[in-house]
Write an enzyme that holds these catalytic residues in place. Structure first.
Site, PDB file in Angstrom:
ATOM      1  N   ASP A  73      65.079  27.660  23.031  1.00  0.00           N
ATOM      2  CA  ASP A  73      64.291  27.084  24.129  1.00  0.00           C
ATOM      3  C   ASP A  73      64.832  25.696  24.458  1.00  0.00           C
ATOM      4  O   ASP A  73      64.086  24.725  24.562  1.00  0.00           O
ATOM      5  CB  ASP A  73      62.803  27.025  23.752  1.00  0.00           C
ATOM      6  CG  ASP A  73      61.936  26.528  24.911  1.00  0.00           C
ATOM      7  OD1 ASP A  73      62.369  26.643  26.075  1.00  0.00           O
ATOM      8  OD2 ASP A  73      60.832  26.021  24.642  1.00  0.00           O
ATOM      9  N   ASP A 213      55.007  16.294  24.312  1.00  0.00           N
ATOM     10  CA  ASP A 213      55.109  17.605  24.944  1.00  0.00           C
ATOM     11  C   ASP A 213      53.769  18.330  24.888  1.00  0.00           C
ATOM     12  O   ASP A 213      53.084  18.327  23.859  1.00  0.00           O
ATOM     13  CB  ASP A 213      56.181  18.429  24.204  1.00  0.00           C
ATOM     14  CG  ASP A 213      56.488  19.734  24.886  1.00  0.00           C
ATOM     15  OD1 ASP A 213      56.874  19.709  26.065  1.00  0.00           O
ATOM     16  OD2 ASP A 213      56.353  20.789  24.234  1.00  0.00           O
ATOM     17  N   GLU A 255      52.598  14.831  28.760  1.00  0.00           N
ATOM     18  CA  GLU A 255      52.691  15.948  29.693  1.00  0.00           C
ATOM     19  C   GLU A 255      51.308  16.596  29.764  1.00  0.00           C
ATOM     20  O   GLU A 255      50.909  17.338  28.863  1.00  0.00           O
ATOM     21  CB  GLU A 255      53.731  16.969  29.211  1.00  0.00           C
ATOM     22  CG  GLU A 255      53.908  18.130  30.172  1.00  0.00           C
ATOM     23  CD  GLU A 255      54.741  19.257  29.606  1.00  0.00           C
ATOM     24  OE1 GLU A 255      55.342  20.006  30.405  1.00  0.00           O
ATOM     25  OE2 GLU A 255      54.799  19.413  28.372  1.00  0.00           O
ATOM     26  N   ASP A 321      61.581  20.692  33.878  1.00  0.00           N
ATOM     27  CA  ASP A 321      61.186  22.097  33.815  1.00  0.00           C
ATOM     28  C   ASP A 321      61.268  22.691  35.226  1.00  0.00           C
ATOM     29  O   ASP A 321      61.929  22.142  36.091  1.00  0.00           O
ATOM     30  CB  ASP A 321      59.769  22.214  33.265  1.00  0.00           C
ATOM     31  CG  ASP A 321      59.674  21.809  31.806  1.00  0.00           C
ATOM     32  OD1 ASP A 321      60.645  22.036  31.053  1.00  0.00           O
ATOM     33  OD2 ASP A 321      58.634  21.259  31.402  1.00  0.00           O
TER      34      ASP A 321
END
Length: 567
Positions: A73, A213, A255, A321
């Site tokens: 990832d 995150d 985030e 992203d």
């Protein structure tokens, strides 16, 4: 009159609250510059670019994950929180890169990815080995996943459940992201202590804070068998206290992609996050751009709650992203897709676009500049994604989110000046066509008058010299045209009026704001805007197609410098 009172009381700017006026530059070391010729960017390469970044004017580097990883990832599946991925270099290399950046006035923050680990992390390997294992309760297990279903799957293209059966463990484990990223159990105090220790370790290496995150998932306690015994936000407050004790000017950037009132909770009373990405304004900005109408963006700004004195929003054009517009209504999201990513291959997860700005704008330099100028004028800090300053494009041949994570384009050629490796050995190929390195690269931009890069350097200098945007009060100035966004910022004896035209046609319109008599207006950034005040003190603005204008306002009526006020 402006349609709402100014927001936030004036406060004194201090160095230890640097994030309120920050220009943050996000990069992935592995895609930035390869110094050793193996096709993967590294810390030695990053060190050679520090002067470039200083010249650009950024004040903070946000490094995407640098830790050891199976890389399933893009580094967000971590196997060791206390080390550096050997492909990138050593811990000493990272410390040296931080020192070089600090020497040039640039702070460095790291991704803190502690909602989950890799399934190859030693903690998880131990946890699955036995019900009595040392780390068993560091993760979340169940015998009956049907008893705790989850409506939200972060990656619906890859996963259809948040639970996966583990044969060795004999139970299902929780993963709100990919199945190879098991969730940590924050109800376990040992896990919370470990997170604090990880943060403390990196602060000791000179790191100035963290981009945290997936904060809402980190604090989500649904599915945990153990009662946390407290408000989950206590963990965030605890983490904030711990980093504050280690380094007084450390910051947490979160985030938090939630509606404004819900996002506000993550700031606490000034004792949780210091910054949060302004997803709400960003998503509505994209709807406004699609319609060429200011309404959605202005409405989103009105929605923003008041924040604690030292806290701020972090504004951006696109993140690292997918460009996420998932919180827009379905028909609104369809408008954004139709305008900027009509092909299904350009879309991702049904909620976002895997494209960069320049190709979405069809290469229209006036519109590209307007979008960045608009973002920089929004109240709060500003965040740039690497390559935005030169107008890089995406490579849709690269799967998923990685389409916008291609090598930085330093020069022309099939290796983009990124690496000396054979093109086939590059971590990812750069795009072809008008946004590829043969047409868009740093070398050409640096020697071209009027390039996007030179313009961006001017914009960043202007923004750094306009602390009223980061520190001051702000208000929406009403305009007589639906395509115009006008924001007025004031702080102490400083004031700034920023005006933007979202439309492809020129606009002439009245503004609801007028300066006091004796106010001198200085146009500090001209992108095709003209401001006029008639004898009756009525203010009008003329804007070229996608025109922009930043105007400093100085009251010199009695020889003293003061800002004008709304009539």
């Amino acid at each position: 009159m402006a349609d709402r009172p100014p927001r936030r009381a004036p406060i004194e700017a201090t160095a230890d609250v640097w994030w309120k006026n920050a220009i943050i530059y996000c990069l992935d070391v592995e895609t930035f510059l390869d110094a050793n010729g193996d096709g993967v960017g590294d810390l030695d390469g990053l060190m050679t670019t520090v002067d470039y970044l200083a010249g650009l004017g950024v004040t903070c580097l946000w490094l995407m994950p640098v830790h050891p990883t199976p890389n399933r990832d893009d580094g967000y599946d971590i196997t060791d929180y206390y080390a550096v991925d050997e492909r990138l270099g050593t811990l000493g290399d990272l410390v040296e890169a931080v020192r070089l950046a600090n020497d040039r006035g640039i702070r460095v923050i790291l991704d803190l990815v502690v909602n989950h680990t890799s399934d190859q992390h030693p903690w998880f390997l131990d946890a699955r080995s036995s019900p009595d294992a040392r780390h068993r309760d560091w993760y979340v297990w169940t015998d009956d996943p049907d008893a705790q279903p989850f409506d939200t799957i972060v990656f619906p293209d890859s996963e259809d459940s948040a639970w996966t059966w583990d044969e060795e463990a004999g139970q299902h484990y929780l993963h709100r992201f990919y199945r190879h990223q098991p969730d940590l159990n924050i109800a376990n105090p040992e896990v919370r202590d470990a997170i604090g220790e990880i943060a403390g370790f990196w602060l000791a290496q000179g790191i100035a804070g963290f981009r945290v995150d997936a904060v809402p998932y980190l604090l989500e306690t649904d599915g945990l068998e153990d009662d946390l015994g407290m408000d989950p936000h206590h963990m965030l407050r605890d983490l904030r206290r711990q980093i504050g004790r280690r380094r007084g000017d450390a910051a947490l950037l979160g985030e938090v992609n939630l509606p404004p009132d819900e996002a506000r909770r993550f700031f606490g009373d000034g004792d949780e996050l210091d910054m949060a990405f302004n997803f709400h304004a960003n998503q509505h900005m994209w709807l406004a751009l699609a319609r060429e109408e200011s309404g959605p963006l202005l409405a989103s700004l009105r929605d923003l709650p008041d924040l604690p004195t030292d806290a701020t929003w972090a504004n951006f054009v696109r993140s690292h992203d997918e460009l996420n517009v998932g919180r827009l209504a379905e028909d609104e999201r369809a408008e954004v897709f139709a305008a900027f990513g009509p092909d299904e291959d350009m879309q991702l997860f049904g909620r976002g676009l895997r494209r960069r700005l320049a190709p979405m704008m069809g290469g229209d330099l006036d519109r590209i500049r307007m979008v960045y100028s608009l973002m920089f004028s929004l109240p709060g800090a500003a965040v740039l994604y690497y390559g935005e300053e030169i107008g890089m494009g995406e490579n849709l041949d690269v799967p998923g989110r990685l389409a916008v994570r291609t090598p930085m384009q330093w020069a022309d050629g099939d290796r983009a000046g990124f690496s000396a490796a054979d093109p086939s050995a590059l971590l990812r190929p750069p795009p072809d066509g008008p946004y590829g390195p043969d047409h868009v690269n740093v070398t050409d931009a640096e020697r071209t008058d009027g390039s996007l890069l030179s313009w961006m350097e001017r914009l960043i200098r202007l923004r750094r010299g306009s602390p009223e945007v980061g520190w001051g009060e702000w208000e929406i100035v009403e305009s007589a045209h639906e395509a115009v966004v006008a924001l007025r910022h004031t702080w102490g004896d400083r004031a700034l009026l920023a005006v933007h035209n979202l439309a492809s046609e020129p606009v002439d319109c009245a503004l609801s704001w007028a300066p006091d008599p004796g106010t001198r207006i200085h146009q500090t950034f001209d992108g095709g805007a003209r401001l006029a005040v008639d004898e009756g003190r009525a203010t009008s603005v003329s804007l070229d197609r996608y025109g922009t204008g930043w105007f400093k306002l100085v009251d010199v009526s009695d020889g003293q410098v003061r800002v004008g006020t709304s009539p």
